[in-house]
Design an enzyme around this catalytic site. Sequence first.
Site, mmCIF file in Angstrom:
data_model
loop_
_atom_site.group_PDB
_atom_site.id
_atom_site.type_symbol
_atom_site.label_atom_id
_atom_site.label_comp_id
_atom_site.label_asym_id
_atom_site.label_seq_id
_atom_site.Cartn_x
_atom_site.Cartn_y
_atom_site.Cartn_z
ATOM 1 C CE LYS A 101 -4.067 -2.274 1.714
ATOM 2 N NZ LYS A 101 -3.603 -3.689 1.719
HETATM 3 C C1 LIG Z 1 -4.280 -4.719 1.205
HETATM 4 C C2 LIG Z 1 -3.503 -5.953 1.047
HETATM 5 C C3 LIG Z 1 -3.888 -6.947 0.146
HETATM 6 C C4 LIG Z 1 -5.164 -6.840 -0.676
HETATM 7 O O1 LIG Z 1 -5.121 -5.808 -1.612
HETATM 8 P P1 LIG Z 1 -6.500 -5.275 -2.267
HETATM 9 O O2 LIG Z 1 -6.097 -4.116 -3.097
HETATM 10 O O3 LIG Z 1 -7.345 -4.854 -1.102
HETATM 11 O O4 LIG Z 1 -7.091 -6.386 -3.008
HETATM 12 C C5 LIG Z 1 -3.090 -8.066 0.011
HETATM 13 N N1 LIG Z 1 -1.966 -8.217 0.735
HETATM 14 C C6 LIG Z 1 -1.560 -7.277 1.627
HETATM 15 C C7 LIG Z 1 -0.330 -7.513 2.424
HETATM 16 C C8 LIG Z 1 -2.301 -6.116 1.801
HETATM 17 O O5 LIG Z 1 -1.885 -5.191 2.676
#
Ligand SMILES: *Cc1c(COP(=O)(O)O)cnc(C)c1O
Length: 481
Positions: free
Chosen positions: A106
Amino acid sequence: MLYHSTRSQDFRADSAQAVLEGLAPDGGLYMPESLPAFDWKKCLKGDSLSMATDILSALLPDIPDMPRLVKNAYTGKFETEDLTPTVPVGGFHVLELFRGPTSAFKDVALSMLPQLLTAAKSAKGMQEDILILTATSGDTGKAALEGFHDVPGVRICVFYPYGGVSQVQRAQMVTQEGNNVAVCAIHGNFDDAQTGVKNVFAACRDKELPFKLSSANSINIGRLAPQIMYYFRSYRDLLDAGKITLGDEVNFSVPTGNFGDILAGYLAKQLGLPVGKLICASNANNVLTDFIRTGTYDQKRPLLKTTSPSMDILVSSNLERLLYLLSGDTELVAKLMKQLNTEGSYTVPADLLDTIQREFWAAYCDDARAAEIMGRVYKDMGYLCDPHTASGWAAAEDYVAETGDSRPMVVLSTASPYKFPVAVLTAIGGDTSGSEFEQMERLSQITGVPVPKNLAGLQGKEEKHTGVIAKETMLDYVLGL
Ligand SMILES: *Cc1c(COP(=O)(O)O)cnc(C)c1O
Protein backbone atom coordinates in the site's frame (compact mmCIF):
# COMPACT_ATOMS: atom_id res chain seq x y z
CA MET A 1 -11.54 14.23 -18.31
CA LEU A 2 -14.87 13.42 -16.72
CA TYR A 3 -15.49 10.77 -14.13
CA HIS A 4 -18.88 9.51 -13.06
CA SER A 5 -20.33 7.19 -10.45
CA THR A 6 -20.40 3.44 -11.18
CA ARG A 7 -24.10 3.60 -10.25
CA SER A 8 -25.28 6.56 -12.32
CA GLN A 9 -24.10 8.75 -15.19
CA ASP A 10 -25.67 11.70 -13.36
CA PHE A 11 -23.02 12.07 -10.71
CA ARG A 12 -20.08 13.60 -12.55
CA ALA A 13 -16.78 15.05 -11.45
CA ASP A 14 -13.47 15.96 -13.04
CA SER A 15 -10.47 13.93 -11.91
CA ALA A 16 -9.38 16.44 -9.23
CA GLN A 17 -12.87 16.48 -7.72
CA ALA A 18 -13.09 12.69 -7.83
CA VAL A 19 -9.88 12.44 -5.79
CA LEU A 20 -11.12 15.04 -3.29
CA GLU A 21 -14.48 13.36 -2.78
CA GLY A 22 -13.36 9.72 -2.62
CA LEU A 23 -16.88 8.29 -2.93
CA ALA A 24 -19.57 9.54 -5.35
CA PRO A 25 -22.69 11.10 -3.72
CA ASP A 26 -24.85 8.04 -4.53
CA GLY A 27 -22.42 5.66 -2.83
CA GLY A 28 -20.90 4.54 -6.14
CA LEU A 29 -17.22 4.71 -7.06
CA TYR A 30 -15.78 7.18 -9.55
CA MET A 31 -14.70 5.84 -12.94
CA PRO A 32 -13.49 7.69 -16.04
CA GLU A 33 -16.11 8.03 -18.78
CA SER A 34 -13.65 6.42 -21.14
CA LEU A 35 -10.00 5.51 -20.79
CA PRO A 36 -7.59 7.91 -22.52
CA ALA A 37 -5.44 6.91 -25.48
CA PHE A 38 -2.12 5.84 -23.99
CA ASP A 39 1.30 5.22 -25.51
CA TRP A 40 2.16 2.12 -23.45
CA LYS A 41 5.32 1.34 -25.38
CA LYS A 42 6.73 4.77 -24.66
CA CYS A 43 5.69 4.45 -21.02
CA LEU A 44 7.71 1.22 -20.72
CA LYS A 45 10.89 3.01 -21.75
CA GLY A 46 11.08 5.30 -18.71
CA ASP A 47 12.20 4.69 -15.13
CA SER A 48 9.62 3.99 -12.39
CA LEU A 49 9.01 7.68 -11.67
CA SER A 50 8.42 8.53 -15.30
CA MET A 51 6.11 5.52 -15.69
CA ALA A 52 4.09 6.77 -12.71
CA THR A 53 4.05 10.28 -14.18
CA ASP A 54 2.82 9.08 -17.59
CA ILE A 55 0.03 6.94 -16.11
CA LEU A 56 -1.16 9.46 -13.53
CA SER A 57 -1.11 12.39 -16.00
CA ALA A 58 -3.26 10.34 -18.37
CA LEU A 59 -5.81 9.28 -15.74
CA LEU A 60 -5.85 12.41 -13.57
CA PRO A 61 -5.31 15.23 -16.08
CA ASP A 62 -6.96 17.88 -13.88
CA ILE A 63 -4.24 17.60 -11.27
CA PRO A 64 -1.37 19.84 -12.44
CA ASP A 65 2.39 19.43 -12.13
CA MET A 66 2.45 15.61 -12.02
CA PRO A 67 6.23 15.15 -12.50
CA ARG A 68 6.92 17.18 -9.37
CA LEU A 69 4.21 15.40 -7.36
CA VAL A 70 5.60 11.98 -8.31
CA LYS A 71 9.12 13.02 -7.40
CA ASN A 72 7.98 14.35 -4.00
CA ALA A 73 6.01 11.17 -3.34
CA TYR A 74 8.70 8.58 -3.97
CA THR A 75 12.19 10.06 -3.86
CA GLY A 76 14.20 8.54 -1.02
CA LYS A 77 11.23 6.73 0.52
CA PHE A 78 11.78 3.21 -0.84
CA GLU A 79 14.65 0.75 -0.32
CA THR A 80 15.37 0.66 -4.05
CA GLU A 81 15.32 3.34 -6.69
CA ASP A 82 13.04 1.35 -9.00
CA LEU A 83 10.58 1.14 -6.05
CA THR A 84 9.19 -2.31 -6.89
CA PRO A 85 11.79 -4.87 -8.04
CA THR A 86 10.88 -8.15 -9.75
CA VAL A 87 13.03 -11.14 -8.80
CA PRO A 88 13.08 -14.70 -10.20
CA VAL A 89 12.00 -17.37 -7.68
CA GLY A 90 11.66 -20.99 -8.80
CA GLY A 91 9.69 -21.01 -12.04
CA PHE A 92 7.88 -17.75 -11.24
CA HIS A 93 8.83 -14.10 -10.86
CA VAL A 94 8.05 -12.26 -7.65
CA LEU A 95 7.11 -8.58 -7.83
CA GLU A 96 8.23 -7.13 -4.50
CA LEU A 97 5.82 -4.39 -3.52
CA PHE A 98 6.90 -4.16 0.12
CA ARG A 99 10.09 -2.13 -0.10
CA GLY A 100 8.43 1.13 0.98
CA PRO A 101 8.27 3.00 4.31
CA THR A 102 5.77 0.64 6.03
CA SER A 103 6.75 -2.65 4.35
CA ALA A 104 3.43 -3.32 2.57
CA PHE A 105 2.35 -2.79 -1.01
CA LYS A 106 0.00 0.00 0.00
CA ASP A 107 3.00 2.32 0.29
CA VAL A 108 3.11 2.62 -3.50
CA ALA A 109 -0.30 4.29 -3.54
CA LEU A 110 -0.30 5.98 -0.16
CA SER A 111 3.00 7.75 -0.71
CA MET A 112 1.36 9.31 -3.76
CA LEU A 113 -2.18 10.05 -2.51
CA PRO A 114 -1.25 12.97 -0.19
CA GLN A 115 0.47 14.69 -3.12
CA LEU A 116 -2.56 14.16 -5.36
CA LEU A 117 -4.98 15.31 -2.71
CA THR A 118 -3.18 18.51 -1.74
CA ALA A 119 -2.63 19.40 -5.41
CA ALA A 120 -6.32 18.73 -6.17
CA LYS A 121 -7.27 20.87 -3.18
CA SER A 122 -5.30 23.86 -4.40
CA ALA A 123 -6.41 23.34 -8.02
CA LYS A 124 -10.00 23.62 -6.76
CA GLY A 125 -9.23 26.57 -4.48
CA MET A 126 -10.56 24.62 -1.53
CA GLN A 127 -10.04 26.35 1.84
CA GLU A 128 -11.31 23.98 4.51
CA ASP A 129 -9.34 21.07 5.96
CA ILE A 130 -9.79 17.58 4.60
CA LEU A 131 -10.38 14.73 7.03
CA ILE A 132 -9.21 11.43 5.62
CA LEU A 133 -11.33 8.64 7.04
CA THR A 134 -9.93 5.14 6.66
CA ALA A 135 -10.86 1.62 7.62
CA THR A 136 -7.94 -0.78 7.65
CA SER A 137 -7.45 -4.52 7.72
CA GLY A 138 -3.90 -3.80 8.90
CA ASP A 139 -1.71 -2.30 6.21
CA THR A 140 -3.64 0.65 4.76
CA GLY A 141 -3.82 2.33 8.17
CA LYS A 142 -0.10 2.62 8.74
CA ALA A 143 0.69 3.43 5.11
CA ALA A 144 -1.93 6.22 5.17
CA LEU A 145 -0.67 7.57 8.51
CA GLU A 146 2.86 7.57 7.16
CA GLY A 147 1.74 9.42 4.04
CA PHE A 148 -0.54 11.97 5.69
CA HIS A 149 0.97 12.79 9.10
CA ASP A 150 1.78 16.50 9.39
CA VAL A 151 0.55 17.28 5.87
CA PRO A 152 -0.87 20.84 6.15
CA GLY A 153 -4.62 21.22 5.60
CA VAL A 154 -5.26 17.49 6.04
CA ARG A 155 -6.22 15.41 9.07
CA ILE A 156 -6.41 11.63 9.19
CA CYS A 157 -8.45 9.17 11.22
CA VAL A 158 -7.90 5.40 11.03
CA PHE A 159 -10.22 2.67 12.34
CA TYR A 160 -8.98 -0.92 12.67
CA PRO A 161 -10.66 -4.11 13.96
CA TYR A 162 -9.67 -4.81 17.58
CA GLY A 163 -7.73 -8.11 17.64
CA GLY A 164 -7.99 -8.33 13.84
CA VAL A 165 -4.48 -7.16 12.90
CA SER A 166 -1.03 -8.58 13.66
CA GLN A 167 0.86 -7.26 16.70
CA VAL A 168 3.37 -5.62 14.40
CA GLN A 169 0.61 -3.94 12.38
CA ARG A 170 -0.99 -2.69 15.61
CA ALA A 171 2.34 -1.40 16.95
CA GLN A 172 2.92 0.47 13.68
CA MET A 173 -0.37 2.32 14.04
CA VAL A 174 -0.69 3.00 17.77
CA THR A 175 2.80 4.54 17.94
CA GLN A 176 2.12 6.97 15.07
CA GLU A 177 3.39 10.49 15.70
CA GLY A 178 1.96 13.68 14.22
CA ASN A 179 -0.41 16.48 15.21
CA ASN A 180 -3.12 15.65 12.70
CA VAL A 181 -3.61 11.91 13.33
CA ALA A 182 -6.21 9.80 15.17
CA VAL A 183 -6.15 6.00 15.41
CA CYS A 184 -8.91 3.98 17.05
CA ALA A 185 -9.83 0.27 17.32
CA ILE A 186 -13.43 -0.86 16.98
CA HIS A 187 -15.13 -3.94 18.42
CA GLY A 188 -15.89 -5.68 15.13
CA ASN A 189 -14.12 -6.98 12.03
CA PHE A 190 -12.78 -5.18 8.96
CA ASP A 191 -16.10 -5.26 7.13
CA ASP A 192 -17.70 -3.57 10.17
CA ALA A 193 -15.00 -0.90 10.07
CA GLN A 194 -15.45 -0.36 6.33
CA THR A 195 -19.25 -0.24 6.59
CA GLY A 196 -18.94 2.13 9.55
CA VAL A 197 -16.77 4.48 7.50
CA LYS A 198 -19.26 4.41 4.63
CA ASN A 199 -22.06 5.20 7.12
CA VAL A 200 -20.12 8.14 8.55
CA PHE A 201 -19.74 9.48 5.01
CA ALA A 202 -23.48 9.17 4.42
CA ALA A 203 -24.39 10.76 7.77
CA CYS A 204 -22.04 13.71 7.23
CA ARG A 205 -23.23 14.50 3.71
CA ASP A 206 -25.66 17.24 4.74
CA LYS A 207 -23.97 18.34 7.96
CA GLU A 208 -22.12 21.66 8.39
CA LEU A 209 -18.67 20.46 9.40
CA PRO A 210 -15.34 22.20 9.90
CA PHE A 211 -13.78 19.75 7.46
CA LYS A 212 -14.54 17.89 4.25
CA LEU A 213 -14.38 14.11 4.37
CA SER A 214 -12.35 12.04 1.95
CA SER A 215 -11.00 8.50 1.83
CA ALA A 216 -7.63 6.79 1.63
CA ASN A 217 -9.17 3.39 0.90
CA SER A 218 -8.98 2.07 -2.63
CA ILE A 219 -12.51 3.34 -3.22
CA ASN A 220 -10.62 6.59 -3.97
CA ILE A 221 -9.42 6.67 -7.58
CA GLY A 222 -6.34 8.60 -6.37
CA ARG A 223 -5.40 5.53 -4.39
CA LEU A 224 -6.07 3.06 -7.18
CA ALA A 225 -4.37 4.84 -10.09
CA PRO A 226 -0.80 4.87 -8.62
CA GLN A 227 -0.92 1.06 -8.39
CA ILE A 228 -0.96 0.66 -12.17
CA MET A 229 2.69 1.66 -12.40
CA TYR A 230 4.19 -1.51 -10.96
CA TYR A 231 2.58 -3.75 -13.58
CA PHE A 232 4.44 -1.73 -16.20
CA ARG A 233 7.62 -1.79 -14.10
CA SER A 234 7.48 -5.56 -13.72
CA TYR A 235 6.82 -6.09 -17.42
CA ARG A 236 9.79 -3.89 -18.20
CA ASP A 237 12.01 -5.85 -15.78
CA LEU A 238 11.09 -9.08 -17.57
CA LEU A 239 11.96 -7.41 -20.88
CA ASP A 240 15.33 -6.23 -19.55
CA ALA A 241 16.08 -9.70 -18.18
CA GLY A 242 15.40 -11.19 -21.61
CA LYS A 243 12.52 -13.32 -20.29
CA ILE A 244 10.04 -11.86 -22.80
CA THR A 245 10.03 -9.78 -25.97
CA LEU A 246 7.86 -6.71 -26.38
CA GLY A 247 4.24 -7.74 -26.92
CA ASP A 248 4.45 -11.12 -25.13
CA GLU A 249 1.67 -11.59 -22.62
CA VAL A 250 2.45 -12.03 -18.94
CA ASN A 251 0.14 -13.48 -16.26
CA PHE A 252 -0.10 -11.91 -12.81
CA SER A 253 -1.25 -13.63 -9.62
CA VAL A 254 -2.53 -11.12 -7.09
CA PRO A 255 -3.24 -11.66 -3.36
CA THR A 256 -6.62 -9.98 -3.18
CA GLY A 257 -8.86 -8.38 -0.56
CA ASN A 258 -10.68 -5.25 -1.64
CA PHE A 259 -9.92 -5.97 -5.33
CA GLY A 260 -7.91 -2.75 -5.70
CA ASP A 261 -4.53 -4.23 -6.54
CA ILE A 262 -5.83 -6.66 -9.17
CA LEU A 263 -8.12 -4.00 -10.67
CA ALA A 264 -5.05 -1.81 -11.20
CA GLY A 265 -3.67 -4.75 -13.19
CA TYR A 266 -6.78 -4.80 -15.32
CA LEU A 267 -6.49 -1.04 -15.88
CA ALA A 268 -2.85 -1.57 -16.94
CA LYS A 269 -4.18 -4.02 -19.51
CA GLN A 270 -6.81 -1.50 -20.65
CA LEU A 271 -4.03 1.02 -21.14
CA GLY A 272 -2.36 -1.43 -23.51
CA LEU A 273 0.09 -3.46 -21.42
CA PRO A 274 0.18 -7.08 -22.67
CA VAL A 275 -1.35 -8.69 -19.60
CA GLY A 276 -2.57 -12.29 -19.99
CA LYS A 277 -4.66 -13.79 -17.18
CA LEU A 278 -5.16 -11.97 -13.91
CA ILE A 279 -5.31 -14.54 -11.14
CA CYS A 280 -7.33 -13.54 -8.12
CA ALA A 281 -5.88 -15.21 -5.03
CA SER A 282 -7.83 -15.37 -1.78
CA ASN A 283 -7.34 -16.95 1.63
CA ALA A 284 -10.05 -19.03 3.37
CA ASN A 285 -12.35 -16.00 2.96
CA ASN A 286 -12.97 -17.19 -0.57
CA VAL A 287 -15.97 -15.10 -1.58
CA LEU A 288 -14.16 -13.87 -4.71
CA THR A 289 -13.13 -17.37 -5.75
CA ASP A 290 -16.77 -18.43 -5.63
CA PHE A 291 -17.84 -15.31 -7.49
CA ILE A 292 -15.37 -15.62 -10.34
CA ARG A 293 -16.17 -19.33 -10.71
CA THR A 294 -19.98 -19.13 -10.47
CA GLY A 295 -21.12 -15.52 -10.99
CA THR A 296 -22.77 -15.38 -7.57
CA TYR A 297 -21.34 -13.04 -4.98
CA ASP A 298 -22.52 -14.17 -1.56
CA GLN A 299 -21.26 -12.38 1.52
CA LYS A 300 -23.59 -14.29 3.87
CA ARG A 301 -20.86 -16.32 5.56
CA PRO A 302 -18.69 -15.84 8.63
CA LEU A 303 -15.53 -13.78 8.24
CA LEU A 304 -12.65 -16.07 9.22
CA LYS A 305 -9.47 -14.89 10.89
CA THR A 306 -6.46 -16.14 8.96
CA THR A 307 -2.68 -15.70 8.95
CA SER A 308 -3.14 -13.22 6.09
CA PRO A 309 -5.32 -10.63 7.88
CA SER A 310 -5.04 -7.96 5.17
CA MET A 311 -7.16 -10.23 2.98
CA ASP A 312 -9.78 -11.04 5.63
CA ILE A 313 -12.57 -9.29 3.76
CA LEU A 314 -16.01 -10.33 2.53
CA VAL A 315 -17.09 -7.11 0.82
CA SER A 316 -14.60 -6.31 -1.94
CA SER A 317 -15.44 -2.70 -2.79
CA ASN A 318 -13.54 -2.40 -6.05
CA LEU A 319 -15.32 -5.32 -7.65
CA GLU A 320 -18.02 -2.75 -8.33
CA ARG A 321 -15.59 -0.92 -10.61
CA LEU A 322 -14.91 -4.11 -12.55
CA LEU A 323 -18.61 -4.82 -12.99
CA TYR A 324 -19.01 -1.33 -14.41
CA LEU A 325 -15.93 -1.56 -16.66
CA LEU A 326 -17.00 -4.89 -18.15
CA SER A 327 -20.71 -4.11 -18.54
CA GLY A 328 -20.70 -0.32 -19.07
CA ASP A 329 -24.12 -0.46 -17.43
CA THR A 330 -24.60 1.84 -14.42
CA GLU A 331 -28.19 0.69 -13.91
CA LEU A 332 -27.11 -2.93 -13.65
CA VAL A 333 -24.34 -2.03 -11.18
CA ALA A 334 -26.76 0.03 -9.05
CA LYS A 335 -29.19 -2.90 -9.00
CA LEU A 336 -26.54 -5.46 -8.02
CA MET A 337 -25.13 -3.23 -5.26
CA LYS A 338 -28.60 -2.68 -3.87
CA GLN A 339 -29.16 -6.43 -3.82
CA LEU A 340 -25.87 -6.93 -2.02
CA ASN A 341 -26.97 -4.40 0.57
CA THR A 342 -30.45 -5.76 1.15
CA GLU A 343 -30.07 -9.49 0.46
CA GLY A 344 -26.34 -10.06 1.03
CA SER A 345 -25.80 -11.54 -2.43
CA TYR A 346 -26.22 -11.03 -6.16
CA THR A 347 -25.71 -12.97 -9.39
CA VAL A 348 -24.37 -11.37 -12.57
CA PRO A 349 -25.89 -12.11 -16.00
CA ALA A 350 -24.27 -15.02 -17.90
CA ASP A 351 -22.64 -12.84 -20.57
CA LEU A 352 -20.99 -10.68 -17.92
CA LEU A 353 -19.69 -13.80 -16.17
CA ASP A 354 -18.19 -14.96 -19.48
CA THR A 355 -16.37 -11.66 -19.86
CA ILE A 356 -15.07 -11.84 -16.30
CA GLN A 357 -13.81 -15.39 -16.83
CA ARG A 358 -12.00 -14.43 -20.03
CA GLU A 359 -9.88 -11.95 -18.06
CA PHE A 360 -9.71 -13.49 -14.58
CA TRP A 361 -9.13 -16.82 -12.91
CA ALA A 362 -9.49 -17.46 -9.18
CA ALA A 363 -8.32 -19.79 -6.43
CA TYR A 364 -7.90 -19.68 -2.68
CA CYS A 365 -5.63 -21.26 -0.12
CA ASP A 366 -6.11 -21.92 3.60
CA ASP A 367 -3.56 -21.24 6.34
CA ALA A 368 -2.10 -24.75 6.25
CA ARG A 369 -1.37 -24.53 2.53
CA ALA A 370 0.08 -21.02 2.92
CA ALA A 371 2.41 -22.38 5.61
CA GLU A 372 3.40 -25.31 3.40
CA ILE A 373 4.24 -22.88 0.60
CA MET A 374 6.21 -20.46 2.78
CA GLY A 375 8.23 -23.43 4.09
CA ARG A 376 8.81 -24.95 0.65
CA VAL A 377 9.65 -21.68 -1.11
CA TYR A 378 12.16 -20.93 1.64
CA LYS A 379 13.75 -24.39 1.82
CA ASP A 380 13.80 -25.20 -1.89
CA MET A 381 14.27 -21.76 -3.42
CA GLY A 382 15.91 -19.76 -0.63
CA TYR A 383 13.19 -17.10 -0.73
CA LEU A 384 11.33 -15.85 2.32
CA CYS A 385 7.76 -14.73 1.65
CA ASP A 386 4.83 -13.64 3.80
CA PRO A 387 1.43 -15.41 4.13
CA HIS A 388 -0.33 -13.05 1.67
CA THR A 389 2.28 -13.66 -0.97
CA ALA A 390 1.98 -17.40 -0.27
CA SER A 391 -1.70 -17.26 -1.25
CA GLY A 392 -0.69 -15.64 -4.54
CA TRP A 393 1.91 -18.35 -5.06
CA ALA A 394 -0.70 -21.06 -4.34
CA ALA A 395 -3.17 -19.65 -6.86
CA ALA A 396 -0.40 -19.36 -9.47
CA GLU A 397 0.53 -23.03 -8.95
CA ASP A 398 -3.11 -24.10 -9.15
CA TYR A 399 -3.64 -22.08 -12.31
CA VAL A 400 -0.64 -23.57 -14.10
CA ALA A 401 -1.56 -27.10 -12.94
CA GLU A 402 -5.13 -26.75 -14.17
CA THR A 403 -4.57 -24.92 -17.46
CA GLY A 404 -0.99 -25.68 -18.49
CA ASP A 405 -0.66 -22.01 -19.48
CA SER A 406 3.06 -21.48 -20.08
CA ARG A 407 3.15 -17.68 -20.28
CA PRO A 408 5.50 -16.10 -17.70
CA MET A 409 3.93 -15.76 -14.25
CA VAL A 410 4.48 -12.85 -11.91
CA VAL A 411 3.35 -13.34 -8.30
CA LEU A 412 2.74 -10.05 -6.53
CA SER A 413 4.37 -9.96 -3.11
CA THR A 414 2.30 -7.61 -1.01
CA ALA A 415 3.98 -7.56 2.40
CA SER A 416 7.33 -8.10 4.09
CA PRO A 417 7.53 -11.46 5.93
CA TYR A 418 8.58 -9.44 8.98
CA LYS A 419 5.06 -8.08 9.40
CA PHE A 420 3.87 -11.61 10.18
CA PRO A 421 6.75 -13.25 12.07
CA VAL A 422 4.69 -15.91 13.92
CA ALA A 423 3.19 -17.34 10.76
CA VAL A 424 6.49 -17.22 8.89
CA LEU A 425 8.55 -18.75 11.72
CA THR A 426 5.98 -21.52 12.14
CA ALA A 427 6.14 -22.26 8.42
CA ILE A 428 9.93 -22.56 8.27
CA GLY A 429 10.10 -24.56 11.51
CA GLY A 430 11.47 -21.80 13.78
CA ASP A 431 10.74 -21.21 17.47
CA THR A 432 7.81 -18.81 17.95
CA SER A 433 8.27 -17.93 21.62
CA GLY A 434 8.69 -14.37 22.88
CA SER A 435 7.38 -11.03 21.66
CA GLU A 436 6.94 -10.24 17.99
CA PHE A 437 10.13 -8.20 18.17
CA GLU A 438 12.08 -11.18 19.49
CA GLN A 439 10.47 -13.27 16.74
CA MET A 440 11.59 -10.78 14.08
CA GLU A 441 15.16 -10.93 15.40
CA ARG A 442 15.08 -14.73 15.39
CA LEU A 443 13.69 -14.86 11.89
CA SER A 444 16.49 -12.60 10.76
CA GLN A 445 19.13 -14.73 12.50
CA ILE A 446 17.83 -17.91 10.89
CA THR A 447 17.42 -16.55 7.38
CA GLY A 448 20.02 -13.79 7.15
CA VAL A 449 17.34 -11.47 5.70
CA PRO A 450 17.58 -8.14 7.56
CA VAL A 451 14.58 -6.75 9.49
CA PRO A 452 13.29 -3.64 7.65
CA LYS A 453 14.41 -0.55 9.58
CA ASN A 454 10.90 0.84 10.04
CA LEU A 455 9.80 -2.37 11.80
CA ALA A 456 12.91 -2.82 13.96
CA GLY A 457 12.51 0.80 15.10
CA LEU A 458 9.03 0.19 16.56
CA GLN A 459 10.25 -1.51 19.69
CA GLY A 460 9.99 0.66 22.80
CA LYS A 461 8.11 3.44 21.00
CA GLU A 462 5.37 5.10 23.05
CA GLU A 463 1.80 3.86 22.40
CA LYS A 464 -0.20 7.02 21.78
CA HIS A 465 -3.51 5.72 20.45
CA THR A 466 -4.96 2.91 22.57
CA GLY A 467 -8.71 3.63 22.39
CA VAL A 468 -11.29 0.94 21.50
CA ILE A 469 -14.90 1.89 20.73
CA ALA A 470 -18.18 0.18 19.79
CA LYS A 471 -18.71 0.16 16.03
CA GLU A 472 -22.01 2.01 16.48
CA THR A 473 -20.17 5.04 17.90
CA MET A 474 -17.81 5.75 14.99
CA LEU A 475 -19.83 8.80 13.90
CA ASP A 476 -19.65 10.36 17.39
CA TYR A 477 -15.93 9.70 17.44
CA VAL A 478 -15.42 11.46 14.13
CA LEU A 479 -17.61 14.42 15.11
CA GLY A 480 -15.57 14.77 18.28
CA LEU A 481 -12.26 15.13 16.44
C1 LIG B 1 -4.28 -4.72 1.20
C2 LIG B 1 -3.50 -5.95 1.05
C3 LIG B 1 -3.89 -6.95 0.15
C4 LIG B 1 -5.16 -6.84 -0.68
O1 LIG B 1 -5.12 -5.81 -1.61
P1 LIG B 1 -6.50 -5.27 -2.27
O2 LIG B 1 -6.10 -4.12 -3.10
O3 LIG B 1 -7.35 -4.85 -1.10
O4 LIG B 1 -7.09 -6.39 -3.01
C5 LIG B 1 -3.09 -8.07 0.01
N1 LIG B 1 -1.97 -8.22 0.74
C6 LIG B 1 -1.56 -7.28 1.63
C7 LIG B 1 -0.33 -7.51 2.42
C8 LIG B 1 -2.30 -6.12 1.80
O5 LIG B 1 -1.88 -5.19 2.68
